[in-house]
Design an enzyme around this catalytic site. Structure first.
Site, short mmCIF file in Angstrom:
data_model
loop_
_atom_site.label_atom_id
_atom_site.label_comp_id
_atom_site.label_asym_id
_atom_site.label_seq_id
_atom_site.Cartn_x
_atom_site.Cartn_y
_atom_site.Cartn_z
N ARG A 146 17.32 0.14 20.55
CA ARG A 146 16.25 1.02 21.04
C ARG A 146 15.86 2.02 19.96
NH1 ARG A 146 19.21 3.35 26.20
NH2 ARG A 146 20.73 3.66 24.53
N HIS B 290 28.12 6.44 20.70
CA HIS B 290 27.91 5.79 22.00
C HIS B 290 29.25 5.35 22.58
CE1 HIS B 290 26.17 3.26 25.13
NE2 HIS B 290 25.09 4.00 24.96
N HIS C 242 24.19 12.96 27.50
CA HIS C 242 23.44 11.76 27.96
C HIS C 242 21.97 11.98 27.60
CE1 HIS C 242 22.54 8.21 30.13
NE2 HIS C 242 22.58 8.65 31.37
N ASP D 236 18.32 8.27 21.46
CA ASP D 236 17.80 9.65 21.47
C ASP D 236 17.56 10.21 20.07
OD1 ASP D 236 17.89 9.84 24.29
OD2 ASP D 236 20.05 10.11 24.19
N SER E 255 23.67 8.13 34.30
CA SER E 255 22.53 8.14 35.24
C SER E 255 22.53 6.90 36.12
CB SER E 255 21.20 8.25 34.48
OG SER E 255 21.09 7.27 33.49
N1 CMX Z 1 29.18 13.93 16.84
C1 CMX Z 1 30.40 14.50 16.75
N2 CMX Z 1 31.49 14.02 17.35
C2 CMX Z 1 31.34 12.88 18.05
C3 CMX Z 1 30.11 12.21 18.15
C4 CMX Z 1 29.00 12.79 17.52
N3 CMX Z 1 27.78 12.25 17.60
N4 CMX Z 1 30.29 11.11 18.90
C5 CMX Z 1 31.58 11.10 19.26
N5 CMX Z 1 32.22 12.17 18.76
C6 CMX Z 1 33.61 12.58 18.96
C7 CMX Z 1 33.87 12.81 20.44
O1 CMX Z 1 33.41 14.10 20.85
C8 CMX Z 1 35.37 12.64 20.51
O2 CMX Z 1 35.96 13.81 19.99
P1 CMX Z 1 37.33 14.41 20.61
O3 CMX Z 1 38.33 13.31 20.48
O4 CMX Z 1 37.60 15.60 19.76
O5 CMX Z 1 37.03 14.74 22.03
C9 CMX Z 1 35.61 11.51 19.50
O6 CMX Z 1 34.49 11.52 18.61
C10 CMX Z 1 35.72 10.14 20.11
O7 CMX Z 1 34.56 9.92 20.91
P2 CMX Z 1 33.96 8.44 21.08
O8 CMX Z 1 34.97 7.63 21.79
O9 CMX Z 1 33.45 7.94 19.78
O10 CMX Z 1 32.68 8.71 21.97
P3 CMX Z 1 32.62 8.93 23.55
O11 CMX Z 1 32.54 7.60 24.21
O12 CMX Z 1 33.68 9.85 24.02
O13 CMX Z 1 31.23 9.70 23.72
C11 CMX Z 1 28.94 10.12 23.38
C12 CMX Z 1 30.00 9.03 23.59
C13 CMX Z 1 27.56 9.48 23.40
C14 CMX Z 1 29.03 11.12 24.54
C15 CMX Z 1 29.21 10.82 22.01
O14 CMX Z 1 29.07 9.87 20.97
C16 CMX Z 1 28.32 12.01 21.77
O15 CMX Z 1 28.65 13.11 22.23
N6 CMX Z 1 27.15 11.82 21.04
C17 CMX Z 1 26.23 12.90 20.81
C18 CMX Z 1 25.36 13.12 22.04
C19 CMX Z 1 24.39 11.97 22.24
O16 CMX Z 1 23.70 11.53 21.33
N7 CMX Z 1 24.31 11.49 23.49
C20 CMX Z 1 23.33 10.46 23.87
C21 CMX Z 1 23.94 9.08 24.09
C22 CMX Z 1 22.89 8.10 24.53
C23 CMX Z 1 22.39 8.43 25.92
O17 CMX Z 1 23.19 8.37 26.87
O18 CMX Z 1 21.23 8.82 26.07
#
Ligand code: CMX
Length: 466
Positions: free
Chosen positions: A358, A349, A303, A404, A273
């Protein structure tokens, strides 16, 4: 005054290295004026000089190499943005102009004794780098109130949308409906000098932030309460008025709203964002266009929409396992989510590597106000169970909860039960961070963004030796 001390330190470090005039960091001294714009106007020339000196002295220095993984992997780990309002430390979490959340809870003025900080205080800090006093926060609150009325055509636009339109779609469209009011767009058309850009961007920022409680609550009342709108209360602050106009008059909900609106403001510049707002603003699209773009990014489930997803997910747990599931049942549920190819919402994250502060401050709020709430207990149980499972997958870089994972349960407790609306509340707060930075982006003359992209062909040719 820790953040300011830090900035001062940087100023003297720079001047030592340069052996020149000291670089003024622009946050020296504390202004007593209650007029935010004049405090800002004083600081801008100093910061412009500071950036010029940084460019001149360090412009050719390297700040880290870029690997092919970084190019393919969503630019992870590339330092490529200037963002003055906040900085995210992977282990410690967010600092707003140098201050952590607990420090701000202590130092920013509150509406009630020992209460939660007022978001207007944080806004003053983000814009000026100075901790405001009570009078300054009161003046900013009053200024926002004076700009808060929503023109009638905005509600007409919202009402013309399909009744199933998600509140985030309505929110982004509502911001665009306000765009004809842009002072910046009008000034640009008249040929404003680029040194003056920040001034109309400041006016747009103030006007837009001021109107967000009315816009968000209009959407809330239209979608969930039959369109019966509530007038703003001239005696309430910005966040309390948001709760009030949604229909929540009790002090504890208003306190939650102040906390919520403070902690979601800013998370440095690279999140979707913030970056989307910054990118679109760099084309000199006005704050309405650029903030709407930021909201469209916030609406993604990876996000800001994660707060809605968390609650839906907790409800599924409760429906399937009841209010008090065992640890083993919760473990099985988490594994089932992962095995079905879905993410555990509210965990993980891209930058953070510890529990999000937070999340932690919302947990403290819950322990104080709703320690026995069954949904809070469920959230706590997930906190015990999820991190070790995510660690066990061997791929998740941060197994800890983010902001979140907690917010929905607090909102539920106080009767804000419509989880589809939660990301709108996140978006209202996010405006304070990304638009404060937008003022500085224009004040510092930051250019249009245009990183280089490559094709797979280019990578293969470069590294395969062919
Ligand atoms: N559950 C399951 N798998 C997860 C995960 C979770 N909470 N967090 C990361 N992973 C997975 C990724 O999907 C990725 O898998 P692949 O290699 O198969 O594609 C792997 O772990 C490595 O990812 P990462 O480097 O740890 O995390 P990213 O930087 O790629 O992604 C985020 C960060 C937030 C998108 C991810 O942790 C996620 O999807 N979390 C759940 C959604 C969420 O809570 N989002 C809100 C974040 C805060 C905000 O912006 O508001």
């Amino acid at each position: 005054m820790r953040g300011i001390g830090k900035l001062r330190g940087l100023g003297s470090l720079l001047s030592k290295n340069l052996g020149e005039q000291p670089i003024i960091d622009g946050t020296r001294g504390i202004s007593n004026s209650t007029d935010l714009k004049s405090v800002l106007a004083e600081k801008i020339p100093q910061q412009q000089e500071r950036l010029k000196a940084i460019k001149k002295s360090y412009g050719s220095k390297q700040m880290g190499g870029v690997s092919v993984d970084m190019v393919i992997g969503g630019m992870r780990g590339i330092t490529g943005l200037l963002w003055e309002t906040s900085l995210l430390d992977p282990d410690e979490g967010i600092r707003f102009r140098g201050y952590s959340i607990p420090e701000l809870q202590e130092k920013l003025p509150s509406a009630i004794p020992d209460g939660e900080p007022l978001p207007e205080g944080l806004m003053w800090l983000l814009l000026t780098g100075e901790l405001p006093n009570k009078e300054q926060v009161a003046a900013l609150s009053a200024d926002l109130r004076s700009r808060a009325a929503l023109p009638d055509h905005v509600n007409a636009t919202l009402k013309a949308m399909h009744p199933n339109t998600h509140p985030m779609t309505q929110f982004s469209a509502g911001v665009l409906a306000l765009q004809p009011e842009s002072t910046f767009a009008a000034a640009y058309e008249k040929g404003i000098n680029k040194m003056q850009y920040w001034d109309p961007v400041y006016e747009d920022t103030m006007n837009l932030i001021a109107k967000l409680p009315a816009l968000a609550s209009t959407i809330y009342r239209n979608v969930y309460k039959g369109g019966d709108l509530i007038e703003a209360d001239p005696n309430l602050d910005w966040a309390a008025n948001l709760a009030h106009q949604m229909g929540f008059q009790d002090q504890e909900t208003q306190e939650l709203m102040r906390l919520y609106q403070t902690i979601h403001t800013d998370h440095e510049g690279g999140n979707v964002s913030a970056h989307a707002t910054h990118l679109v603003g760099s084309a000199l699209s006005d704050p309405y266009f650029s903030f709407s773009a930021g909201l469209n990014g916030l609406a993604g489930p990876l996000h800001g929409l994660a707060n809605q997803e968390v609650l839906s997910w907790l409800f599924r747990v409760r429906d399937e396992l009841g209010d008090t599931p065992s640890k083993d049942q919760v473990k099985d549920f988490v594994w089932a989510t992962l095995k079905s190819g879905r993410v555990v919402p509210g965990y993980g994250h891209a930058v953070l590597r510890k529990t999000d502060p937070r999340y932690a401050c919302q947990r403290v709020f819950a322990m104080k106000h709703l320690p026995d709430d069954p949904m809070f207990r469920l959230v706590s149980l997930f906190y015990e169970v999820v991190p070790s499972i995510l660690q066990e997958t061997g791929k998740v870089k941060n197994p800890w909860p983010n902001v979140d994972a907690h917010s929905g349960v607090l909102l539920q407790y106080y009767g804000i039960k419509e989880q589809n609306f939660y990301t709108v509340l996140f978006g209202v707060s996010r405006a304070i961070g990304v638009l404060s930075q937008a003022v500085w982006s224009r004040a510092l003359g930051l250019p249009i963004e245009r990183p280089k992209s490559v094709t797979m062909d280019v990578i293969e040719k470069k590294f395969s030796g062919t």
